[in-house]
Design a protein around this motif. Structure first.
Motif, PDB file in Angstrom:
ATOM      1  N   GLY A 106      17.789   8.725   3.324  1.00 52.79           N
ATOM      2  CA  GLY A 106      17.944   7.442   3.308  1.00 52.79           C
ATOM      3  C   GLY A 106      16.436   6.975   3.072  1.00 52.79           C
ATOM      4  N   SER A 107      15.779   7.225   4.907  1.00 55.35           N
ATOM      5  CA  SER A 107      15.307   6.843   5.608  1.00 55.35           C
ATOM      6  C   SER A 107      13.870   6.802   4.865  1.00 55.35           C
ATOM      7  CB  SER A 107      15.703   7.026   7.027  1.00 55.35           C
ATOM      8  OG  SER A 107      15.312   8.005   7.470  1.00 55.35           O
ATOM      9  N   ILE A 108      14.096   8.715   4.845  1.00 52.93           N
ATOM     10  CA  ILE A 108      12.576   8.634   4.284  1.00 52.93           C
ATOM     11  C   ILE A 108      12.513   8.273   2.837  1.00 52.93           C
ATOM     12  CG2 ILE A 108      11.089  10.601   3.315  1.00 52.93           C
ATOM     13  CD1 ILE A 108      10.848  11.008   6.015  1.00 52.93           C
ATOM     14  N   GLN A 109      13.371   8.367   1.835  1.00 55.05           N
ATOM     15  CA  GLN A 109      12.750   7.145   0.775  1.00 55.05           C
ATOM     16  C   GLN A 109      12.922   5.406   0.921  1.00 55.05           C
ATOM     17  OE1 GLN A 109      16.749   8.086  -1.509  1.00 55.05           O
ATOM     18  NE2 GLN A 109      16.098   9.457  -2.064  1.00 55.05           N
ATOM     19  N   SER A 110      13.404   4.980   1.540  1.00 50.34           N
ATOM     20  CA  SER A 110      12.959   3.799   2.338  1.00 50.34           C
ATOM     21  C   SER A 110      11.601   3.811   3.166  1.00 50.34           C
ATOM     22  CB  SER A 110      14.013   3.429   3.474  1.00 50.34           C
ATOM     23  OG  SER A 110      15.084   2.899   2.645  1.00 50.34           O
ATOM     24  N   SER A 111      11.229   4.644   3.622  1.00 52.50           N
ATOM     25  CA  SER A 111       9.970   4.323   4.224  1.00 52.50           C
ATOM     26  C   SER A 111       8.455   4.847   3.242  1.00 52.50           C
ATOM     27  CB  SER A 111       9.724   6.429   5.132  1.00 52.50           C
ATOM     28  OG  SER A 111       8.409   6.154   5.392  1.00 52.50           O
ATOM     29  N   SER A 112       8.921   5.526   1.556  1.00 54.53           N
ATOM     30  CA  SER A 112       8.228   5.956   0.988  1.00 54.53           C
ATOM     31  C   SER A 112       8.377   4.746   0.374  1.00 54.53           C
ATOM     32  CB  SER A 112       8.770   6.897  -0.130  1.00 54.53           C
ATOM     33  OG  SER A 112       8.307   8.199   0.698  1.00 54.53           O
ATOM     34  N   LEU A 113       9.089   4.088   0.525  1.00 53.33           N
ATOM     35  CA  LEU A 113       9.316   2.667  -0.483  1.00 53.33           C
ATOM     36  C   LEU A 113       8.381   1.731  -0.277  1.00 53.33           C
ATOM     37  CD1 LEU A 113      10.757   1.082  -3.599  1.00 53.33           C
ATOM     38  CD2 LEU A 113      11.849   0.613  -1.957  1.00 53.33           C
ATOM     39  N   ALA A 114       8.498   1.807   1.010  1.00 52.01           N
ATOM     40  CA  ALA A 114       7.694   1.141   1.519  1.00 52.01           C
ATOM     41  C   ALA A 114       5.777   0.911   1.785  1.00 52.01           C
ATOM     42  CB  ALA A 114       8.337   1.035   3.536  1.00 52.01           C
ATOM     43  N   CYS A 115       6.022   1.848   1.766  1.00 49.62           N
ATOM     44  CA  CYS A 115       4.801   2.533   1.346  1.00 49.62           C
ATOM     45  C   CYS A 115       4.171   2.248   0.595  1.00 49.62           C
ATOM     46  CB  CYS A 115       3.935   3.911   1.995  1.00 49.62           C
ATOM     47  SG  CYS A 115       2.990   4.934   1.580  1.00 49.62           S
ATOM     48  N   ILE A 116       5.115   2.253  -1.044  1.00 52.69           N
ATOM     49  CA  ILE A 116       3.948   1.832  -2.170  1.00 52.69           C
ATOM     50  C   ILE A 116       4.271   0.286  -2.259  1.00 52.69           C
ATOM     51  CG2 ILE A 116       4.803   2.346  -4.297  1.00 52.69           C
ATOM     52  CD1 ILE A 116       6.529   4.795  -3.944  1.00 52.69           C
ATOM     53  N   LEU A 117       5.359  -0.118  -1.754  1.00 50.73           N
ATOM     54  CA  LEU A 117       5.208  -1.400  -1.479  1.00 50.73           C
ATOM     55  C   LEU A 117       4.031  -2.458  -1.276  1.00 50.73           C
ATOM     56  CD1 LEU A 117       7.507  -3.718  -2.671  1.00 50.73           C
ATOM     57  CD2 LEU A 117       8.150  -4.238  -0.728  1.00 50.73           C
ATOM     58  N   CYS A 118       3.885  -1.680   0.109  1.00 48.94           N
ATOM     59  CA  CYS A 118       2.405  -1.809   1.276  1.00 48.94           C
ATOM     60  C   CYS A 118       1.210  -1.470  -0.125  1.00 48.94           C
ATOM     61  CB  CYS A 118       2.519  -1.654   2.311  1.00 48.94           C
ATOM     62  SG  CYS A 118       3.461  -2.242   3.760  1.00 48.94           S
ATOM     63  N   PHE A 119       1.175  -0.349  -0.421  1.00 47.28           N
ATOM     64  CA  PHE A 119      -0.190   0.130  -1.192  1.00 47.28           C
ATOM     65  C   PHE A 119      -0.374  -1.261  -1.984  1.00 47.28           C
ATOM     66  CE2 PHE A 119      -1.636   2.364  -4.728  1.00 47.28           C
ATOM     67  CZ  PHE A 119      -2.974   2.800  -3.415  1.00 47.28           C
ATOM     68  N   ILE A 120       0.576  -1.057  -2.918  1.00 47.68           N
ATOM     69  CA  ILE A 120       0.505  -2.863  -3.865  1.00 47.68           C
ATOM     70  C   ILE A 120      -0.035  -4.043  -3.306  1.00 47.68           C
ATOM     71  CG2 ILE A 120       1.438  -3.813  -5.478  1.00 47.68           C
ATOM     72  CD1 ILE A 120       3.332  -1.445  -6.372  1.00 47.68           C
ATOM     73  N   LEU A 121       0.762  -4.423  -2.445  1.00 48.49           N
ATOM     74  CA  LEU A 121      -0.064  -5.677  -1.980  1.00 48.49           C
ATOM     75  C   LEU A 121      -1.147  -5.159  -1.207  1.00 48.49           C
ATOM     76  CD1 LEU A 121       3.649  -6.860   0.073  1.00 48.49           C
ATOM     77  CD2 LEU A 121       2.309  -7.645  -1.607  1.00 48.49           C
ATOM     78  N   CYS A 122      -1.278  -4.311  -0.772  1.00 52.81           N
ATOM     79  CA  CYS A 122      -2.498  -3.741  -0.679  1.00 52.81           C
ATOM     80  C   CYS A 122      -4.243  -3.777  -1.379  1.00 52.81           C
ATOM     81  CB  CYS A 122      -2.932  -2.344  -0.102  1.00 52.81           C
ATOM     82  SG  CYS A 122      -4.997  -1.544   0.691  1.00 52.81           S
ATOM     83  N   LEU A 123      -4.476  -3.562  -2.795  1.00 53.64           N
ATOM     84  CA  LEU A 123      -4.742  -3.524  -3.862  1.00 53.64           C
ATOM     85  C   LEU A 123      -4.471  -4.882  -4.230  1.00 53.64           C
ATOM     86  CD1 LEU A 123      -3.730  -0.418  -5.399  1.00 53.64           C
ATOM     87  CD2 LEU A 123      -5.415  -0.805  -4.462  1.00 53.64           C
ATOM     88  N   MET A 124      -3.426  -5.315  -3.964  1.00 52.42           N
ATOM     89  CA  MET A 124      -3.659  -7.364  -4.523  1.00 52.42           C
ATOM     90  C   MET A 124      -4.328  -7.679  -3.792  1.00 52.42           C
ATOM     91  SD  MET A 124      -0.029  -7.808  -6.103  1.00 52.42           S
ATOM     92  CE  MET A 124       0.581  -9.470  -5.622  1.00 52.42           C
ATOM     93  N   GLY A 125      -4.600  -8.027  -2.221  1.00 51.31           N
ATOM     94  CA  GLY A 125      -5.246  -8.324  -1.650  1.00 51.31           C
ATOM     95  C   GLY A 125      -6.840  -7.906  -1.295  1.00 51.31           C
ATOM     96  N   LEU A 126      -6.560  -6.781  -1.913  1.00 51.45           N
ATOM     97  CA  LEU A 126      -8.097  -6.453  -1.535  1.00 51.45           C
ATOM     98  C   LEU A 126      -8.887  -6.841  -3.256  1.00 51.45           C
ATOM     99  CD1 LEU A 126      -8.026  -2.605  -0.445  1.00 51.45           C
ATOM    100  CD2 LEU A 126      -8.853  -4.860   0.593  1.00 51.45           C
ATOM    101  N   SER A 127      -8.558  -7.316  -3.690  1.00 57.00           N
ATOM    102  CA  SER A 127      -9.109  -7.825  -5.310  1.00 57.00           C
ATOM    103  C   SER A 127      -9.902  -9.212  -5.249  1.00 57.00           C
ATOM    104  CB  SER A 127      -8.167  -8.300  -6.447  1.00 57.00           C
ATOM    105  OG  SER A 127      -6.883  -8.984  -6.106  1.00 57.00           O
TER     106      SER A 127
END
Length: 120
Positions: free
Chosen positions: A4-25
């Motif tokens: 579950g913690s691996i999945q939580s880590s992956s979910l946090a990464c995906i969320l941060c990646f989406i926020l990263c793309l939104m911020g870089l726009s």
């Protein structure tokens, strides 16, 4: 770590990646976008690094020792390269990452102990 913690880590990464793309726009939010990207990659790397399913015995320190020179070189070059040359720096970094992946693939192919890239 648990599955579950691996999945939580992956979910946090995906969320941060989406926020990263939104911020870089947009230029005013680009710095925060970079911070989200860095945090997302750290979450993913640490999540898998701390899980015993993906690293064996002293493997965590081998991974850290292998990453340290690359982090040092890229960090030093990122500080010394002018802002107008960042696309070239990103291209070189991505090329070296691709080379590392290719070398890992060749190593796994030549290793007689690896069985279809499955651990265990």
């Amino acid at each position: 770590m648990t599955r579950g913690s691996i999945q939580s880590s992956s979910l946090a990464c995906i969320l941060c990646f989406i926020l990263c793309l939104m911020g870089l726009s947009k230029v005013p939010t680009a710095k925060m976008g970079l911070i989200y990207g860095i945090l997302g990659m750290l979450a993913l790397i640490l999540g898998y690094w701390l899980d015993n399913t993906y690293t064996f015995q002293d493997g965590t320190w081998v991974i850290l020792a292998a990453m340290a020179p690359g982090i040092t070189v890229v960090f030093a070059s990122a500080l010394s390269v002018p802002m107008t040359c960042l696309p070239e720096l990103v291209g070189v970094s991505n090329g070296l990452g691709g080379l590392a992946t290719a070398l890992e693939g060749v190593g796994l192919y030549l290793d007689p102990q690896s069985r279809l890239f499955v651990r265990g």
